[in-house]
Design a protein around this motif. Structure first.
Motif, PDB file in Angstrom:
ATOM      1  N   ASN A 122       0.815  -1.212   0.000  1.00 35.93           N
ATOM      2  CA  ASN A 122       0.000   0.000   0.000  1.00 35.93           C
ATOM      3  C   ASN A 122       0.851   1.266   0.000  1.00 35.93           C
ATOM      4  O   ASN A 122       1.923   1.308   0.594  1.00 35.93           O
ATOM      5  CB  ASN A 122      -0.907   0.045   1.229  1.00 35.93           C
ATOM      6  CG  ASN A 122      -2.115  -0.847   1.093  1.00 35.93           C
ATOM      7  OD1 ASN A 122      -2.328  -1.462   0.047  1.00 35.93           O
ATOM      8  ND2 ASN A 122      -2.913  -0.923   2.133  1.00 35.93           N
ATOM      9  N   LEU A 123       0.321   2.311  -0.648  1.00 35.08           N
ATOM     10  CA  LEU A 123       0.932   3.631  -0.594  1.00 35.08           C
ATOM     11  C   LEU A 123       0.421   4.362   0.645  1.00 35.08           C
ATOM     12  O   LEU A 123      -0.504   3.906   1.314  1.00 35.08           O
ATOM     13  CB  LEU A 123       0.575   4.414  -1.861  1.00 35.08           C
ATOM     14  CG  LEU A 123       0.978   3.755  -3.194  1.00 35.08           C
ATOM     15  CD1 LEU A 123       0.390   4.541  -4.359  1.00 35.08           C
ATOM     16  CD2 LEU A 123       2.496   3.670  -3.315  1.00 35.08           C
ATOM     17  N   TYR A 124       1.017   5.515   0.945  1.00 35.67           N
ATOM     18  CA  TYR A 124       0.530   6.311   2.069  1.00 35.67           C
ATOM     19  C   TYR A 124      -0.862   6.878   1.776  1.00 35.67           C
ATOM     20  O   TYR A 124      -1.696   7.027   2.669  1.00 35.67           O
ATOM     21  CB  TYR A 124       1.491   7.477   2.351  1.00 35.67           C
ATOM     22  CG  TYR A 124       2.767   7.067   3.049  1.00 35.67           C
ATOM     23  CD1 TYR A 124       2.779   6.754   4.405  1.00 35.67           C
ATOM     24  CD2 TYR A 124       3.971   7.016   2.355  1.00 35.67           C
ATOM     25  CE1 TYR A 124       3.951   6.394   5.050  1.00 35.67           C
ATOM     26  CE2 TYR A 124       5.154   6.655   2.988  1.00 35.67           C
ATOM     27  CZ  TYR A 124       5.140   6.346   4.341  1.00 35.67           C
ATOM     28  OH  TYR A 124       6.304   5.990   4.972  1.00 35.67           O
ATOM     29  N   SER A 125      -1.099   7.193   0.515  1.00 36.84           N
ATOM     30  CA  SER A 125      -2.373   7.747   0.076  1.00 36.84           C
ATOM     31  C   SER A 125      -2.472   7.545  -1.436  1.00 36.84           C
ATOM     32  O   SER A 125      -1.454   7.272  -2.096  1.00 36.84           O
ATOM     33  CB  SER A 125      -2.473   9.234   0.439  1.00 36.84           C
ATOM     34  OG  SER A 125      -1.400   9.958  -0.114  1.00 36.84           O
ATOM     35  N   PRO A 126      -3.668   7.652  -2.004  1.00 37.96           N
ATOM     36  CA  PRO A 126      -3.809   7.439  -3.455  1.00 37.96           C
ATOM     37  C   PRO A 126      -2.937   8.395  -4.258  1.00 37.96           C
ATOM     38  O   PRO A 126      -2.877   9.587  -3.967  1.00 37.96           O
ATOM     39  CB  PRO A 126      -5.301   7.717  -3.694  1.00 37.96           C
ATOM     40  CG  PRO A 126      -5.961   7.435  -2.384  1.00 37.96           C
ATOM     41  CD  PRO A 126      -4.970   7.881  -1.348  1.00 37.96           C
ATOM     42  N   ARG A 127      -2.263   7.857  -5.243  1.00 40.83           N
ATOM     43  CA  ARG A 127      -1.342   8.662  -6.056  1.00 40.83           C
ATOM     44  C   ARG A 127      -1.822   8.680  -7.507  1.00 40.83           C
ATOM     45  O   ARG A 127      -2.051   7.627  -8.104  1.00 40.83           O
ATOM     46  CB  ARG A 127       0.058   8.073  -5.982  1.00 40.83           C
ATOM     47  CG  ARG A 127       1.105   8.887  -6.729  1.00 40.83           C
ATOM     48  CD  ARG A 127       2.490   8.499  -6.296  1.00 40.83           C
ATOM     49  NE  ARG A 127       2.688   8.760  -4.870  1.00 40.83           N
ATOM     50  CZ  ARG A 127       3.722   8.303  -4.179  1.00 40.83           C
ATOM     51  NH1 ARG A 127       4.634   7.561  -4.771  1.00 40.83           N
ATOM     52  NH2 ARG A 127       3.827   8.589  -2.897  1.00 40.83           N
ATOM     53  N   PRO A 128      -2.008   9.866  -8.087  1.00 37.32           N
ATOM     54  CA  PRO A 128      -2.436   9.949  -9.489  1.00 37.32           C
ATOM     55  C   PRO A 128      -1.491   9.196 -10.410  1.00 37.32           C
ATOM     56  O   PRO A 128      -0.268   9.335 -10.313  1.00 37.32           O
ATOM     57  CB  PRO A 128      -2.431  11.453  -9.771  1.00 37.32           C
ATOM     58  CG  PRO A 128      -2.661  12.076  -8.425  1.00 37.32           C
ATOM     59  CD  PRO A 128      -1.907  11.198  -7.456  1.00 37.32           C
ATOM     60  N   ALA A 129      -2.073   8.400 -11.311  1.00 33.77           N
ATOM     61  CA  ALA A 129      -1.274   7.605 -12.237  1.00 33.77           C
ATOM     62  C   ALA A 129      -1.051   8.331 -13.559  1.00 33.77           C
ATOM     63  O   ALA A 129      -0.319   7.848 -14.418  1.00 33.77           O
ATOM     64  CB  ALA A 129      -1.968   6.269 -12.506  1.00 33.77           C
ATOM     65  N   HIS A 130      -1.673   9.490 -13.722  1.00 33.59           N
ATOM     66  CA  HIS A 130      -1.496  10.322 -14.903  1.00 33.59           C
ATOM     67  C   HIS A 130      -1.863  11.737 -14.481  1.00 33.59           C
ATOM     68  O   HIS A 130      -2.065  12.001 -13.300  1.00 33.59           O
ATOM     69  CB  HIS A 130      -2.372   9.835 -16.066  1.00 33.59           C
ATOM     70  CG  HIS A 130      -3.839   9.828 -15.759  1.00 33.59           C
ATOM     71  ND1 HIS A 130      -4.765  10.600 -16.420  1.00 33.59           N
ATOM     72  CD2 HIS A 130      -4.558   9.148 -14.827  1.00 33.59           C
ATOM     73  CE1 HIS A 130      -5.969  10.391 -15.929  1.00 33.59           C
ATOM     74  NE2 HIS A 130      -5.875   9.510 -14.965  1.00 33.59           N
ATOM     75  N   ARG A 131      -1.974  12.658 -15.418  1.00 33.59           N
ATOM     76  CA  ARG A 131      -2.244  14.028 -15.047  1.00 33.59           C
ATOM     77  C   ARG A 131      -3.221  14.686 -16.010  1.00 33.59           C
ATOM     78  O   ARG A 131      -3.367  14.259 -17.166  1.00 33.59           O
ATOM     79  CB  ARG A 131      -0.950  14.852 -14.986  1.00 33.59           C
ATOM     80  CG  ARG A 131      -0.258  14.990 -16.327  1.00 33.59           C
ATOM     81  CD  ARG A 131       1.049  15.757 -16.223  1.00 33.59           C
ATOM     82  NE  ARG A 131       0.839  17.137 -15.843  1.00 33.59           N
ATOM     83  CZ  ARG A 131       0.554  18.104 -16.709  1.00 33.59           C
ATOM     84  NH1 ARG A 131       0.424  17.828 -17.988  1.00 33.59           N
ATOM     85  NH2 ARG A 131       0.405  19.344 -16.292  1.00 33.59           N
TER      86      ARG A 131
END
Length: 301
Positions: A122-131
Motif C-alpha cells: 500500500n501507498l501512504y495515500s492514493p497517487r495519481p497515475a497520470h495528469r
C-alpha cells in the motif's frame, strides 16, 4: 523508490534523454520535471541511474520511479466517481494541479480524504497515475497500491486507456474528423465530433465538441483546437480572446480501460459540467435578444 511506469525504446534515437522523454511519462510533462527526476534518481535505464546527457538506445528500458513518500494533506472535498481496494477515479476540479510541488493539489486532497495504512504493497495515500492540466477538469485515476500504480502507468504508456473530453470551442467546426500534427517533435492525433452549436455575439458561434486523443502530448487538445482555428473557450494561452473568471472549457468526461489488477472492463463517465451548459444557454440567449430572434439556431446534442 516505487516504479510508476516503464517505457521501452523501440527506434533509433539521437536525442538526449531529457528531450526524448517529453510526452512519454504523463507524470513528467516538462523538461524541468524530467531533469529533476533524473537528478533525484527517479529515472533509470535498464535499472541503472543515468545523467541528462544519456542518449537512449533501441531496447533500453526506461523506468520512472517515484521518490516521494508521504504527502502533506490538504482539506478539499473531491468527488469520487469510482473506488475499489486498488484504485479510485476522482473528478478533478478546474484550477487544481494534479500533483507537483504545491500545497493545494488533487494528490494532497486525496491524502486528506483517503489516508491509507502504509505497507509493503500500500501507498501512504492514493497517487495519481497520470495528469490533467491545471485548468482542465475531469476524471483522474489514482492508485492505492504500488502494483496498481505501476500497472496503470503501463496502460497509459501502451495507449490502452481510452479518454474522452468535452470542449467548448470558438467557431463553427465540421461535423467530425481528425486533426494531426507534430507536438514536441512527436506525432499527435485527435479525433473530434460535433455535439452542439450555439450562436454567440463575440464569436458568432460556439461549438461543443467530443474529443478523443489518440496520442498523449502536452496540451495536445488545446493545441489541435487552436491550430484548426477553433480555440477552446477561455484558453489563456492558445485563444486570442480571453474570458475573465470563466476558466478553461475543457473536461475529461469518460475513461474506458481494463482494470490493471482485476482485469474487469471499466467504463466510467461524468456528466457535462454545468458551466458548459450555462455558458451555451447564456450565449444563445444574448444573441437572440440582440438579433430579435426567439428561435434557437443551436443543434441538439
Amino acid at each position: 523508490m516505487q516504479k510508476v511506469a516503464e517505457h521501452i525504446v523501440s527506434e533509433i534515437n539521437t536525442s538526449r534523454i531529457v528531450d526524448y522523454l517529453l510526452g512519454v511519462f504523463d507524470q513528467l510533462p516538462t523538461k524541468n520535471s524530467i531533469q529533476k527526476a533524473i537528478k533525484s534518481g527517479g529515472i533509470r535505464i535498464n535499472d541503472q541511474a543515468c545523467t541528462t546527457a544519456k542518449i537512449p538506445a533501441p531496447g533500453d528500458r526506461i523506468g520512472y520511479y517515484s521518490t516521494k513518500s508521504r504527502i502533506k494533506p490538504y482539506s478539499l472535498e473531491i468527488e469520487i466517481v469510482y473506488e475499489d481496494e486498488h484504485l479510485l477515479i476522482a473528478n478533478k476540479p478546474p484550477g487544481l494541479p494534479t500533483s507537483g510541488n504545491y500545497f493545494r493539489t488533487l494528490e494532497a486532497a486525496l491524502a486528506h480524504s483517503h489516508p491509507l495504512k502504509f505497507s509493503e504493497t500500500n501507498l501512504y495515500s492514493p497517487r495519481p497515475a497520470h495528469r490533467l492540466d491545471n485548468l482542465t477538469s475531469g476524471l483522474v485515476i489514482a492508485a492505492k497500491t504500488s502494483k496498481a500504480l505501476f500497472q496503470t502507468g503501463q496502460l497509459f504508456q501502451k495507449g490502452k486507456v481510452h479518454k474522452t473530453y468535452n470542449a467548448l470551442v470558438m467557431g463553427k467546426t465540421p461535423n467530425e474528423g481528425q486533426w494531426k500534427s507534430v507536438i514536441n517533435g512527436k506525432p499527435a492525433i485527435t479525433a473530434f465530433k460535433k455535439l452542439k452549436e450555439v450562436r454567440s455575439l463575440k464569436n458568432d458561434q460556439l461549438t461543443l465538441l467530443e474529443l478523443s486523443p489518440k496520442t498523449g502530448r502536452t496540451h495536445q487538445l488545446r493545441i489541435h483546437c487552436s491550430e484548426a482555428g477553433f480555440p477552446i473557450y477561455g484558453d489563456p494561452i492558445y485563444a486570442k480572446q480571453t474570458i475573465k473568471n470563466k476558466g478553461l472549457f475543457l473536461s475529461a468526461i469518460r475513461l474506458v480501460f481494463t482494470h490493471p489488477v482485476t482485469l474487469v472492463e471499466l467504463d466510467v463517465s461524468i456528466n457535462l459540467p454545468s458551466k458548459f451548459i450555462n455558458r451555451m444557454k447564456n450565449e444563445q440567449n444574448r444573441w437572440e435578444r440582440r438579433n430579435g430572434n426567439s428561435k434557437s439556431n443551436s443543434t441538439a446534442p
